[in-house]
Scaffold this motif. Structure first.
Motif, short mmCIF file in Angstrom:
data_model
loop_
_atom_site.label_atom_id
_atom_site.label_comp_id
_atom_site.label_asym_id
_atom_site.label_seq_id
_atom_site.Cartn_x
_atom_site.Cartn_y
_atom_site.Cartn_z
N LYS A 34 0.79 -1.25 0.01
CA LYS A 34 -0.12 0.03 0.03
C LYS A 34 0.85 1.44 0.03
CE LYS A 34 -4.07 -2.02 2.30
NZ LYS A 34 -4.90 -1.86 3.63
N ALA A 35 2.05 1.17 0.80
CA ALA A 35 2.84 2.37 1.00
C ALA A 35 3.53 2.67 -0.52
CB ALA A 35 3.79 2.21 2.06
N ALA A 36 3.84 1.46 -1.07
CA ALA A 36 4.75 1.77 -2.28
C ALA A 36 4.01 2.51 -3.45
CB ALA A 36 4.86 0.14 -3.09
N GLY A 37 2.54 2.64 -3.28
CA GLY A 37 2.05 3.35 -4.17
C GLY A 37 2.25 4.91 -4.25
N ASN A 38 2.60 5.46 -2.93
CA ASN A 38 2.74 6.67 -2.61
C ASN A 38 4.23 7.28 -2.23
OD1 ASN A 38 -0.20 7.39 -2.60
ND2 ASN A 38 -0.27 6.03 -0.32
N VAL A 39 4.95 6.16 -2.25
CA VAL A 39 6.60 6.58 -1.91
C VAL A 39 6.96 7.11 -3.13
CG1 VAL A 39 8.68 5.35 -1.30
CG2 VAL A 39 6.70 4.83 -0.01
N ARG A 40 8.01 7.99 -2.88
CA ARG A 40 8.78 8.77 -3.98
C ARG A 40 10.33 8.62 -3.48
NH1 ARG A 40 6.09 12.19 -7.29
NH2 ARG A 40 4.02 12.66 -6.80
N LEU A 41 11.03 7.99 -4.36
CA LEU A 41 12.46 7.69 -4.09
C LEU A 41 13.11 8.17 -5.39
CD1 LEU A 41 12.42 4.14 -2.28
CD2 LEU A 41 12.84 6.30 -1.19
N PRO A 42 14.36 8.53 -4.97
CA PRO A 42 15.14 8.76 -6.30
C PRO A 42 15.50 7.81 -7.11
CG PRO A 42 16.14 10.12 -4.45
CD PRO A 42 14.89 8.99 -3.94
N GLY A 43 15.14 7.82 -8.54
CA GLY A 43 15.50 6.88 -9.43
C GLY A 43 14.52 5.95 -9.72
N PHE A 44 13.48 6.08 -9.14
CA PHE A 44 12.08 5.31 -9.34
C PHE A 44 10.98 6.26 -9.66
CE2 PHE A 44 14.75 2.74 -6.47
CZ PHE A 44 14.77 1.71 -7.18
N ARG A 45 10.22 5.77 -10.67
CA ARG A 45 9.00 6.50 -10.88
C ARG A 45 7.84 6.35 -9.72
NH1 ARG A 45 6.46 4.33 -16.18
NH2 ARG A 45 7.73 2.58 -15.53
N PRO A 46 7.03 7.35 -9.13
CA PRO A 46 6.30 7.32 -8.30
C PRO A 46 5.20 6.14 -8.37
CG PRO A 46 6.07 9.64 -9.01
CD PRO A 46 7.11 8.60 -9.99
N GLY A 47 5.10 5.26 -7.54
CA GLY A 47 4.23 4.34 -7.55
C GLY A 47 4.95 2.91 -8.29
N LYS A 48 6.18 2.94 -8.58
CA LYS A 48 6.93 1.90 -9.12
C LYS A 48 8.05 1.40 -8.27
CE LYS A 48 4.14 1.84 -12.71
NZ LYS A 48 3.22 0.61 -12.92
N VAL A 49 8.15 1.78 -7.15
CA VAL A 49 9.24 1.34 -6.23
C VAL A 49 9.24 -0.21 -6.00
CG1 VAL A 49 10.49 1.59 -4.14
CG2 VAL A 49 9.62 3.68 -5.20
N PRO A 50 10.26 -1.14 -6.23
CA PRO A 50 10.16 -2.44 -6.08
C PRO A 50 10.18 -2.90 -4.68
CG PRO A 50 11.94 -1.90 -7.42
CD PRO A 50 11.39 -0.72 -6.95
N MET A 51 9.27 -3.92 -4.44
CA MET A 51 9.05 -4.54 -3.17
C MET A 51 10.41 -4.73 -2.42
SD MET A 51 5.97 -4.14 -1.92
CE MET A 51 5.93 -5.22 -0.52
N LYS A 52 11.33 -5.21 -3.08
CA LYS A 52 12.71 -5.56 -2.45
C LYS A 52 13.34 -4.34 -1.88
CE LYS A 52 17.38 -7.19 -3.27
NZ LYS A 52 18.22 -7.83 -4.50
N VAL A 53 13.05 -3.10 -2.70
CA VAL A 53 13.86 -2.02 -2.10
C VAL A 53 12.76 -1.13 -1.01
CG1 VAL A 53 14.09 0.42 -2.70
CG2 VAL A 53 14.55 -1.31 -4.28
N MET A 54 11.49 -1.48 -0.79
CA MET A 54 10.69 -1.18 0.11
C MET A 54 10.90 -1.95 1.36
SD MET A 54 8.38 1.13 -0.81
CE MET A 54 7.22 0.79 0.50
N ARG A 55 11.13 -3.27 1.27
CA ARG A 55 11.59 -3.87 2.43
C ARG A 55 12.90 -3.52 2.85
NH1 ARG A 55 9.69 -8.50 -1.02
NH2 ARG A 55 7.72 -9.24 -0.12
N GLN A 56 13.84 -3.26 1.97
CA GLN A 56 15.23 -2.77 2.50
C GLN A 56 15.07 -1.28 3.35
OE1 GLN A 56 17.37 -2.48 -1.27
NE2 GLN A 56 18.10 -4.65 -0.87
N ARG A 57 14.20 -0.35 2.63
CA ARG A 57 14.19 1.04 3.34
C ARG A 57 12.95 0.90 4.57
NH1 ARG A 57 16.08 5.21 -0.09
NH2 ARG A 57 15.36 6.40 1.60
N PHE A 58 12.10 0.46 4.49
CA PHE A 58 10.76 0.69 5.16
C PHE A 58 10.50 -0.82 6.19
CE2 PHE A 58 10.37 3.46 1.54
CZ PHE A 58 10.61 4.71 2.31
N GLY A 59 10.98 -1.78 5.68
CA GLY A 59 10.72 -3.03 6.37
C GLY A 59 10.78 -3.15 7.90
#
Length: 440
Positions: A34-59
């Motif tokens: 759910k959070a991935a749809g709103n997260v903005r990270l450098p190098g990734f389009r809005p809503g397109k952050v991979p789950m692997k990156v989400m787990r690393q940053r916010f897990g």
């Protein structure tokens, strides 16, 4: 979910709870998605952050949040499953929080005791019986006159009840002592503000008179240095004022809410208020005796320490507010008003609450709506706008609930009195009022 229970004391329980890893992991994944749809990270389009990156940053942060919620939810599920009634919050001790493994923790807490009601028959109650006489009414009116009176300078010698303005200097063995001197100090004779003999020694003195008083401090005086000490006070009277009671007239009547009807109506309303006060005092005295009998009959009932601690805090805050404390003041109340000041009373109140609750259930009592209404109207009758007070109670659920609780308590008392030995004791109005004690 796996649950095991251990009884560690009469009221303490220890639950070991195991929650499948899948319950935690799936909730973590769901929140990250759910959070991935709103997260903005450098190098990734809005809503397109991979789950692997989400787990690393916010897990880790999301997992901690989920763990807290799952432990709270699973604890509630466990106590329902085991048919337990926790008293207060549990102490949670995590045993295994590792990712990919089942969550495991230990919850230690107290439960409400099973209240076995004792047989309440034949206990003794002494009920004061009194009336409000014309003399009682006159005495109270005299108090009102003095309350609204004025202090006027007099040239005569001071009498008990007068106020004097004095200079005094205390010495012990010829040496001044701390706090023993003052200039221009006002003192009401008979107030008992000073040590024994001081005020009596001023009676009979006029403005301008001087006298040395040879006195002894009490053995229980708060200052260690002055306990039992022989001292002398050199006293000079600067002025003597006497209280002149207010006149019994329309102005006085209006101050106490009587706009019409003169002295006759004033006396009538004073008498009615005194009768109401007498009724409440007698009921309070009887209720106190019933409550004492209830506590004595259930002496062996053990109550949860958590509930006592909660009640201690309630009593502490009440005392703080009673003496002018305000919310938001940065004070260490536990140091200022330590627990042991309230523990005994708190335990009694908790015990009574548990017993009365069980009695209300056993007797199938309800807070009668008419009785609640009449109780509120009775309290409101002492105000200038009674209807506004009544409406205020009904507009405030917490205040209304407190009246309903009182009505239920009174219903229990009434029920218990059916099996009590009641002895009536004739006494004066003042004796009956003085006998009434505040409810614990």
């Amino acid at each position: 979910m796996q649950v095991s229970i251990e009884t560690t004391s009469k009221l303490e329980r220890r639950l070991t709870v195991g929650v499948p890893a899948a319950r935690v992991d799936s909730e973590v994944d769901s929140r990250l998605q759910k959070a991935a749809g709103n997260v903005r990270l450098p190098g990734f389009r809005p809503g397109k952050v991979p789950m692997k990156v989400m787990r690393q940053r916010f897990g880790a942060g999301v997992r901690q949040e989920v763990l807290g919620e799952v432990m709270s939810q699973s604890f509630q599920e466990a106590v329902v499953q085991e048919k337990l009634r926790p008293a207060g919050q549990p102490n949670i001790e995590p045993k295994n929080l590792d990712a990919g493994k089942d969550l495991e923790y230990i919850a230690t807490f107290e439960v409400f005791p099973e209240v076995e009601l004792a047989e309440m028959t034949g206990f003794n109650i002494e009920k004061p019986v009194a009336e409000v006489s014309d003399e009682d009414v006159s005495n109270i009116i005299e108090v009102f006159r003095k309350q609204q009176g004025s202090w006027n300078t007099v040239e005569r010698a001071a009498e008990e009840g007068d106020k004097v303005n004095i200079d005094y200097a205390g010495t012990r063995d010829g040496e001044a002592f701390e706090g023993g001197s003052a200039e221009g100090s006002d003192l009401e004779l008979g107030s008992g503000r000073m040590i024994p003999g001081f005020e009596d020694g001023i009676v009979g003195m006029k403005a301008g008179d001087e006298k040395t008083l040879s006195l002894t401090f009490p053995e229980d005086y708060h200052s260690e240095e002055l306990k039992g000490a022989a001292v002398e006070f050199a006293v000079k009277v600067n002025s003597v004022t006497a209280l002149e009671p207010a006149e019994l007239n329309e102005d006085l009547f209006k101050l106490y809410g009587v706009e019409e009807g003169g002295e006759a109506q004033f006396r009538k309303e004073v008498a009615e208020n005194m009768s109401r006060e007498l009724k409440n005092a007698v009921e309070g005295k009887v209720k106190q005796q019933v409550m004492d009998a209830v506590v004595a009959a259930h002496e062996g009932l053990e109550v949860p320490k958590a509930l006592i601690a909660q009640e201690v805090n309630v009593l502490r805050n009440q005392m703080f507010q009673q003496f002018g404390g305000a919310a938001g003041q940065n004070l260490d109340l536990k140091s200022l008003l330590p627990d042991d000041m309230f523990t005994e009373n708190a335990e009694r109140r908790v015990k009574l609450g548990l017993i009365l609750s069980e009695m209300i259930s056993k007797f199938e009592l309800k807070a009668d709506a008419d009785k609640v209404r009449s109780t509120i109207e009775d309290m409101a009758s002492t105000y200038q706008e009674p209807e506004e007070v009544v409406n205020w109670y009904y507009a405030n659920p917490e205040q209304l609930s407190s009246v309903e609780s009182k009505v239920l308590e009174d219903a229990v008392v009434e029920k218990l009195l059916e099996n009590a030995q009641i002895t009536e004791k004739e006494c004066s109005y003042q004796e009956a009022i003085g006998q009434a004690q505040p409810q614990a």
